[in-house]
Design an enzyme around this catalytic site. Structure first.
Site, PDB file in Angstrom:
ATOM      1  N   ASP A  92       1.265  20.048   3.320  1.00 37.10           N
ATOM      2  CA  ASP A  92       0.264  19.557   4.703  1.00 37.10           C
ATOM      3  C   ASP A  92      -1.083  19.602   3.828  1.00 37.10           C
ATOM      4  O   ASP A  92      -1.344  20.172   2.873  1.00 37.10           O
ATOM      5  CB  ASP A  92       0.347  20.490   5.709  1.00 37.10           C
ATOM      6  CG  ASP A  92      -0.242  19.898   7.070  1.00 37.10           C
ATOM      7  OD1 ASP A  92      -0.411  20.486   7.969  1.00 37.10           O
ATOM      8  OD2 ASP A  92      -0.581  18.684   6.827  1.00 37.10           O
ATOM      9  N   ASP A 266       9.619  19.926  10.940  1.00 38.01           N
ATOM     10  CA  ASP A 266       9.555  21.292  10.441  1.00 38.01           C
ATOM     11  C   ASP A 266       9.331  22.191  11.323  1.00 38.01           C
ATOM     12  O   ASP A 266       8.617  21.597  12.579  1.00 38.01           O
ATOM     13  CB  ASP A 266       8.506  21.308   9.138  1.00 38.01           C
ATOM     14  CG  ASP A 266       7.141  21.356  10.056  1.00 38.01           C
ATOM     15  OD1 ASP A 266       6.604  20.300  10.254  1.00 38.01           O
ATOM     16  OD2 ASP A 266       6.672  22.347  10.235  1.00 38.01           O
TER      17      ASP A 266
HETATM   18  N1  LIG Z   1       2.479  21.574  15.750  1.00 38.14           N
HETATM   19  C1  LIG Z   1       1.803  20.293  15.375  1.00 38.14           C
HETATM   20  C2  LIG Z   1       1.371  20.035  14.185  1.00 38.14           C
HETATM   21  C3  LIG Z   1       1.431  21.029  13.029  1.00 38.14           C
HETATM   22  C4  LIG Z   1       1.192  20.488  11.709  1.00 38.14           C
HETATM   23  C5  LIG Z   1       1.622  21.365  10.260  1.00 38.14           C
HETATM   24  S1  LIG Z   1       3.038  20.802   9.949  1.00 38.14           S
HETATM   25  C6  LIG Z   1       3.138  21.690   8.433  1.00 38.14           C
HETATM   26  C7  LIG Z   1       2.941  23.151   8.262  1.00 38.14           C
HETATM   27  C8  LIG Z   1       3.092  23.833   7.267  1.00 38.14           C
HETATM   28  C9  LIG Z   1       3.553  23.086   5.958  1.00 38.14           C
HETATM   29  C10 LIG Z   1       3.527  21.684   5.997  1.00 38.14           C
HETATM   30  C11 LIG Z   1       3.487  20.858   7.200  1.00 38.14           C
HETATM   31  C12 LIG Z   1       0.263  19.324  11.485  1.00 38.14           C
HETATM   32  N2  LIG Z   1      -0.300  18.920  10.312  1.00 38.14           N
HETATM   33  C13 LIG Z   1      -1.179  18.162  10.260  1.00 38.14           C
HETATM   34  N3  LIG Z   1      -1.727  17.838   9.046  1.00 38.14           N
HETATM   35  N4  LIG Z   1      -1.304  17.321  11.480  1.00 38.14           N
HETATM   36  C14 LIG Z   1      -0.999  17.503  12.643  1.00 38.14           C
HETATM   37  O1  LIG Z   1      -1.432  16.929  13.586  1.00 38.14           O
HETATM   38  C15 LIG Z   1       0.184  18.539  12.769  1.00 38.14           C
HETATM   39  C16 LIG Z   1       0.539  18.878  14.110  1.00 38.14           C
END
Ligand SMILES: NCc1cc(CSc2ccccc2)c2nc(N)[nH]c(=O)c2c1
Ligand SMILES: [Zn+2]
Length: 370
Positions: A92, A266
């Site tokens: 992310d 995920d």
């Molecule tokens: N629960 C919603 C959520 C979660 C993640 C994290 S997803 C994640 C978590 C850990 C490792 C990789 C991806 C998000 N990440 C980004 N960049 N934008 C969002 O709107 C968003 C919304």
């Protein structure tokens, strides 16, 4: 290299079967991706992750930027080498974690100023900085830097936030252009407003990313609102590119997302609840610490053939949690991840065999969903 093949779309829903090919291997979709925030899927070794069928894992720019820092991971030769995981990794971009973990952060056009949630020191991440960090990590699929707006939020707030995320996405694409061993996904925002979701989706698609995430959902809204926005948004996304719904909640969210055309998802839930003794079974969730399991020598789930279910009883695992033994968390994590990965494999098979909705309804009935 990066390739997405759309293999089949269901006749009675938007569920689809696909395959992603990366330098570190293939990913069959729809796919559930375990989260390994600090370069580890908590309590699991890479071999155990492979053993249960994990094809890709996620990690986190924000956390790794803070600890151990990009210098150490660079010296290790990148994240794959550092954590000894030779399959695909998705990271992310860090914006979401800044908002969910650190306080007194300040958003500017340039990027986000915040204080480290570890030691309070002043930090700053810009779209360009996020791309640079992910480049050092060497993940196969990386995310554009975005703002996941809070829920609920006004149309005006979401409009400003979504348009800034579009400008940040352009900067990410520009900054990433000469890196070919990593694939950059754009993230569609727009809150719970369909007019803003449409603008975000159309402008992101015009920027021609290799894949698209849907952000800003599963942020506390009711499931049927998420479903409505999701169903609306996927119609603006190209058929021939992967669609990743970020951070969904529990297994029913996975079924609902697949039904509305999502390929990748995920969630931290299965590993997080495992560590406090909540186990996913085909009859719903069970709290293994409950005294009712004190002399129950059956496996966690009659329909599961994971390592935990083949070798240990509810009574034994309950005992481990009751005396705070680490093995309890490990065995519950192995089972919960296997349960979700196996459910996704069954979902892929059901799309292949044209019975996805029947499988979903059967699962919901047994799991105790509505
Ligand atoms: N629960 C919603 C959520 C979660 C993640 C994290 S997803 C994640 C978590 C850990 C490792 C990789 C991806 C998000 N990440 C980004 N960049 N934008 C969002 O709107 C968003 C919304
Ligand atoms: Zn099991």
């Amino acid at each position: 290299m990066f390739k997405f093949e759309l293999l089949k779309t269901a006749k009675d829903s938007k569920a689809r079967l696909g395959k992603i090919t990366t330098n570190h291997g293939e990913i069959e979709t729809p796919i559930f991706m375990p989260v390994g925030t600090r370069a580890t899927v908590k309590t699991m070794t890479p071999d155990e992750l492979k053993e249960i069928g994990s094809q890709i894992i996620l990690s986190n720019t924000y956390h790794l930027f803070l600890r151990p820092g990009t210098e150490i991971i660079e010296k290790a030769g990148g994240l794959h080498k550092f954590m000894n995981w030779d399959k695909p990794i998705l990271t992310d971009s860090g914006g979401f974690q800044v908002f969910s973990l650190s306080d007194n952060r300040k958003i500017t056009e340039e990027g986000v100023h915040f204080r480290s949630h570890i030691d309070g020191s002043k930090m700053f991440i810009s779209p360009e900085k996020s791309i640079d960090i992910q480049n050092i990590l060497g993940s196969d699929i990386i995310m554009a830097f975005d703002e996941c707006a809070p829920y609920p939020a006004s149309h005006e707030y979401i409009d400003d936030s979504m348009r800034r995320t579009l400008r940040w996405a352009k900067r990410c694409k520009e900054h990433h252009k000469n890196i070919d061993n990593q694939t950059l996904f754009g993230i569609i925002q727009g809150g719970m407003y369909k007019d803003l979701r449409e603008i975000s989706a159309r402008e992101m698609v015009d920027m021609d990313f290799k894949g698209y995430s849907i952000g800003g959902l599963s942020v506390g809204e009711p499931l049927d609102l998420m479903n409505d926005i999701l169903d609306f948004t996927t119609d603006f996304m190209p058929e021939n590119k992967p669609r990743y719904l970020m951070g969904v909640g529990s297994p029913d969210y996975l079924f609902e997302a697949v039904e509305r055309g999502i390929d990748m998802a995920d969630c931290v839930l299965p590993t997080r609840i495992a560590r406090n003794g909540t186990v996913l079974t085909h009859k719903g969730r069970i709290a293994i610490k409950n005294a009712v399991y004190k002399e129950d020598f059956s496996r966690l789930d009659e329909d599961c053939d994971c390592y935990t279910c083949k070798n240990f009883s509810k009574a034994y695992i309950r005992h481990l949690f009751n005396v705070d033994e680490i093995l309890g968390m490990r065995l519950a994590t192995i089972h919960n991840l296997y349960f979700l990965l196996q459910t996704m494999k069954n979902i892929r098979d059901s799309i292949k065999g044209d019975y996805f909705l029947e499988y979903k309804n059967d699962f919901y009935k047994k799991f105790g969903y509505k």
